[in-house]
Design an enzyme around this catalytic site. Structure first.
Site, PDB file in Angstrom:
ATOM      1  N   GLU A 329       0.808  -1.225   0.000  1.00  0.00           N
ATOM      2  CA  GLU A 329       0.000   0.000   0.000  1.00  0.00           C
ATOM      3  C   GLU A 329       0.841   1.276   0.000  1.00  0.00           C
ATOM      4  O   GLU A 329       0.593   2.188   0.786  1.00  0.00           O
ATOM      5  CB  GLU A 329      -0.973  -0.015   1.186  1.00  0.00           C
ATOM      6  CG  GLU A 329      -1.921  -1.196   1.117  1.00  0.00           C
ATOM      7  CD  GLU A 329      -2.901  -1.295   2.285  1.00  0.00           C
ATOM      8  OE1 GLU A 329      -2.910  -0.395   3.138  1.00  0.00           O
ATOM      9  OE2 GLU A 329      -3.656  -2.282   2.324  1.00  0.00           O
ATOM     10  N   HIS A 409     -10.333  -5.813  -2.791  1.00  0.00           N
ATOM     11  CA  HIS A 409     -11.438  -5.659  -1.831  1.00  0.00           C
ATOM     12  C   HIS A 409     -12.551  -4.971  -2.614  1.00  0.00           C
ATOM     13  O   HIS A 409     -12.546  -3.753  -2.797  1.00  0.00           O
ATOM     14  CB  HIS A 409     -10.992  -4.816  -0.637  1.00  0.00           C
ATOM     15  CG  HIS A 409      -9.924  -5.501   0.168  1.00  0.00           C
ATOM     16  ND1 HIS A 409     -10.159  -6.664   0.855  1.00  0.00           N
ATOM     17  CD2 HIS A 409      -8.618  -5.204   0.368  1.00  0.00           C
ATOM     18  CE1 HIS A 409      -9.045  -7.058   1.457  1.00  0.00           C
ATOM     19  NE2 HIS A 409      -8.098  -6.177   1.172  1.00  0.00           N
ATOM     20  N   GLU A 438      -6.119 -10.404  -1.927  1.00  0.00           N
ATOM     21  CA  GLU A 438      -6.958 -10.262  -0.731  1.00  0.00           C
ATOM     22  C   GLU A 438      -8.436 -10.204  -1.123  1.00  0.00           C
ATOM     23  O   GLU A 438      -9.196  -9.344  -0.642  1.00  0.00           O
ATOM     24  CB  GLU A 438      -6.578  -8.992   0.037  1.00  0.00           C
ATOM     25  CG  GLU A 438      -5.119  -8.947   0.447  1.00  0.00           C
ATOM     26  CD  GLU A 438      -4.727  -7.710   1.250  1.00  0.00           C
ATOM     27  OE1 GLU A 438      -5.624  -6.985   1.722  1.00  0.00           O
ATOM     28  OE2 GLU A 438      -3.513  -7.490   1.404  1.00  0.00           O
ATOM     29  N   ASP A 440     -12.213 -10.118  -1.565  1.00  0.00           N
ATOM     30  CA  ASP A 440     -13.530 -10.232  -0.940  1.00  0.00           C
ATOM     31  C   ASP A 440     -14.478  -9.343  -1.727  1.00  0.00           C
ATOM     32  O   ASP A 440     -14.056  -8.352  -2.319  1.00  0.00           O
ATOM     33  CB  ASP A 440     -13.538  -9.913   0.566  1.00  0.00           C
ATOM     34  CG  ASP A 440     -12.778  -8.664   0.960  1.00  0.00           C
ATOM     35  OD1 ASP A 440     -12.700  -7.722   0.156  1.00  0.00           O
ATOM     36  OD2 ASP A 440     -12.263  -8.620   2.093  1.00  0.00           O
TER      37      ASP A 440
HETATM   38  O1  9MR Z   1      -7.633  -8.353   7.884  1.00  0.00           O
HETATM   39  C1  9MR Z   1      -6.835  -7.444   8.604  1.00  0.00           C
HETATM   40  C2  9MR Z   1      -7.613  -6.961   9.806  1.00  0.00           C
HETATM   41  O2  9MR Z   1      -7.814  -8.030  10.713  1.00  0.00           O
HETATM   42  C3  9MR Z   1      -6.866  -5.843  10.477  1.00  0.00           C
HETATM   43  O3  9MR Z   1      -7.668  -5.296  11.498  1.00  0.00           O
HETATM   44  C4  9MR Z   1      -6.530  -4.768   9.462  1.00  0.00           C
HETATM   45  C5  9MR Z   1      -5.756  -3.647  10.092  1.00  0.00           C
HETATM   46  O4  9MR Z   1      -5.178  -2.833   9.150  1.00  0.00           O
HETATM   47  O5  9MR Z   1      -5.773  -5.357   8.432  1.00  0.00           O
HETATM   48  C6  9MR Z   1      -6.510  -6.268   7.730  1.00  0.00           C
HETATM   49  O6  9MR Z   1      -5.861  -6.691   6.559  1.00  0.00           O
HETATM   50  C7  9MR Z   1      -5.509  -5.667   5.639  1.00  0.00           C
HETATM   51  C8  9MR Z   1      -4.274  -6.132   4.922  1.00  0.00           C
HETATM   52  O7  9MR Z   1      -3.265  -6.397   5.845  1.00  0.00           O
HETATM   53  C9  9MR Z   1      -3.810  -5.098   3.908  1.00  0.00           C
HETATM   54  N1  9MR Z   1      -4.858  -4.739   3.004  1.00  0.00           N
HETATM   55  C10 9MR Z   1      -6.117  -4.354   3.607  1.00  0.00           C
HETATM   56  C11 9MR Z   1      -6.589  -5.436   4.576  1.00  0.00           C
HETATM   57  C12 9MR Z   1      -7.922  -5.068   5.167  1.00  0.00           C
HETATM   58  O8  9MR Z   1      -7.813  -3.943   5.986  1.00  0.00           O
END
Ligand code: 9MR
Length: 580
Positions: A329, A409, A438, A440
């Site tokens: 990111e 996402h 990732e 969804d």
């Molecule tokens: O799924 C992850 C969630 O449990 C955490 O709270 C969150 C915190 O930033 O991160 C989520 O995963 C992220 C991933 O590491 C990077 N891309 C976005 C994902 C969703 O926020």
């Protein structure tokens, strides 16, 4: 407005065969508001400051619920007269379920414990986020296998400052999950493997207690993850704050467990993530946005920190982690700038990306190295194009990068196959892989429970899989979460969206599951048949085509015409073939 659960047989909307039966144990309706319910302390400590009082539901005054204040460790609510044994609470497809509500004044991270008599039948592996504030959430637990023990069912949070409400404590039996986890030949993983693809899943500590359940083959989550997927990624457990919580003091224990689980089940591991602006440890002084430099590091100092972090972790997993998200990111959401403000970008400059990849490559020359980002899936969209331009520059200046991750996402209805395909192809032209990391696909809350919405969501999933199948530079696709109960989406959208995954709360297959499985199986069948056809001597230009009842459809058909048959399943030269 009491929910009617008692011995309710409800057909899961998802599949004609999936069925769920619920048996109410305690809904507190037979109590009077103000009645006290017993509490119990595991070690007989003083519990006089804790209380469990029947109260009006904070959301619906006509409903009675139990209001609990826990002021000493190990103090649970004792639910008497339920007429159950520990054995009644366990079994494959059996879950203990209750509704949980907590006021916003209560801390989110807690550790749930469940006892039957003196026997502990469940404990959260650590303090995990339990539920959003001020809304009822369904909590669902597969308890540890037990035999014979009986006694009062006790449950509660291990805490000295918990305040919460519970209602509708019940047993849920899933008679049929809509798919057979023991049928290895009919799994997403099997068909994906036949197509030469990795199909992955993200798991995190709070997901059905995964890191405690992973060695228990009777647990539904363990079976689901290992039977349907051949790649795994940690949702949180390999991030900077988890791996290096104190400077120079690395914590490998949880991530090691994940890697061992993967090896035991012949799954590949995706490492997520080495350099990111989020989930950084406090000692780094990057602030809540990850963009401060509170320790006033010089460029060299921060590069050293980054090098040590990457080198230590990637070396530790050398040869065991298939691919790494090296930089996550880094692209700005602001269309007028390329890079996001982060401690890395601010102190080191854009070359932090180059350095991160070089350190990772040095530590494990065989691991595939990825950059990863969100809102970059569809070529032509502003951020997707800025991402592409950045990656193109990285390639031009010789950064050791193997591929590009598209997080995906997505919203239901937002999938544009043509733009995704174009994106993958332009990365192929740069010599790079382009994978979905990732995935969804969320629904608005107004569509929860709608079969039509689930079908549309399934169609979106199928589109994505098909695009990856059409692109040889797209070897992996990962889904961000094991079941709708554990998705990050509801919290992140202030509970306006959710249900984005392949399985529902009880791990029943949704249409999206079948869509993904079918997409791989259709391609696997076609691929297998192509091999058969190619094996036919070149002079055999004609084939006999039958329907699945064995009735002739076309005899002596020129084999170049096979793909012009109407959609359907045929037997061609003794082999089953799906034409789509
Ligand atoms: O799924 C992850 C969630 O449990 C955490 O709270 C969150 C915190 O930033 O991160 C989520 O995963 C992220 C991933 O590491 C990077 N891309 C976005 C994902 C969703 O926020």
């Amino acid at each position: 407005m009491k929910k009617l659960f008692t011995l309710l047989l409800s057909l899961c909307a998802f599949s004609a065969s999936a069925s769920v039966e619920e048996r109410m144990l305690q809904d507190f309706e037979s109590y009077q508001v103000g009645d006290a319910v017993d509490m119990w302390n595991i070690y007989n400590s003083d519990i006089s400051t804790s209380s469990a009082i029947v109260a009006a539901d904070p959301k619906d005054a006509s409903n009675k619920v139990l209001h609990i204040k826990s002021r000493s460790w190990n103090t649970l609510v004792a639910l008497h007269d339920l007429g159950i044994t520990a054995a009644d609470l366990t079994g494959e497809g059996r879950f203990l379920v209750f509704d949980l509500y907590r006021p916003s004044s209560d801390g989110a991270y807690k550790q749930l414990m469940i006892y039957c008599g003196d026997k502990r039948v469940y404990i959260d592996g650590s303090f995990v986020s339990q539920c959003p504030p001020e809304r009822w959430t369904t909590k669902c637990y597969q308890l540890d296998a037990s035999t014979g023990e009986s006694g009062t069912l006790c449950l509660g949070f291990n805490s000295t400052d918990a305040e919460y409400y519970i209602d509708n404590v019940r047993i849920v039996d899933v008679a049929d999950f809509g798919y057979d986890r023991s049928d290895a030949e009919n799994s997403i993983r099997h068909y994906a493997e036949q197509c030469g693809k990795n199909i992955g899943i993200a798991v995190a500590t709070g997901d059905a207690n995964f890191f405690s359940a992973m060695n228990d083959d009777s647990k539904v989550i363990t079976q689901t993850v290992s039977s349907q997927f051949n790649m795994i990624v940690a949702g949180n457990e390999m991030k900077f704050d988890a791996m290096e919580p104190e400077q120079g003091n690395f914590k490998f224990e949880t991530a090691d467990k994940l890697v061992a689980f993967a090896e035991q089940h012949q799954m590949k591991v995706r490492g997520h993530t080495l350099v990111w602006h989020s989930q950084l440890p406090g000692w780094l002084g990057a602030g809540s946005e990850g963009a401060s430099n509170n320790n006033n590091y010089t460029r060299d100092e921060l590069l050293k920190i980054m090098e040590n972090h990457i080198t230590t972790i990637v070396s530790h997993y050398k040869g065991r982690v298939h691919e790494w998200d090296v930089v996550n990111e880094c692209v700005s959401d602001n269309s007028t700038q390329t890079l996001r403000n982060s401690i890395w970008q601010k102190v080191i400059g854009e070359s932090f990306i180059d350095s991160a990849f070089v350190y990772a490559r040095r530590a494990d020359p065989d691991a595939k190295l990825y950059i990863n980002d969100y809102s970059v899936e569809f070529a032509g969209n502003n951020k997707a194009d800025r991402y592409y331009n950045l990656v193109k520059k990285l390639v031009a200046r010789g950064v050791p990068i193997d591929g590009v991750g598209l997080q995906a996402h997505l919203y239901q209805g937002s999938v544009d196959s043509a733009k995704l395909d174009r994106n993958m192809k332009r990365y192929a032209e740069l010599g790079l892989n382009c994978i979905i990391t990732e995935l969804d696909i969320s629904l608005p809350t107004s569509q929860f429970g709608s079969q039509t919405a689930y079908e549309k969501q399934a169609a979106d999933y199928r589109k994505i899989v098909n695009v990856t199948l059409n692109n040889a530079n797209s070897p992996s696709l990962l889904i961000w979460g094991s079941s709708d109960a554990y998705s990050w989406i509801p919290g992140s959208t202030n509970y306006t969206r959710g249900e984005p995954l392949l399985f529902d709360t009880y791990f029943c297959a949704k249409p999206a599951y079948y869509a993904v499985r079918d997409a791989y199986s259709a391609r696997a069948t076609t691929m297998a048949l192509e091999e058969v056809l190619n094996a036919v001597p070149s002079e055999s230009l004609y084939v006999d085509v039958y329907n699945i009842l064995g009735q002739p459809v076309r005899l002596h058909m020129h084999r170049s015409q096979i793909y012009s048959l109407p959609q359907g399943t045929y037997i061609i030269d003794g082999k089953v073939m799906n034409i789509r």
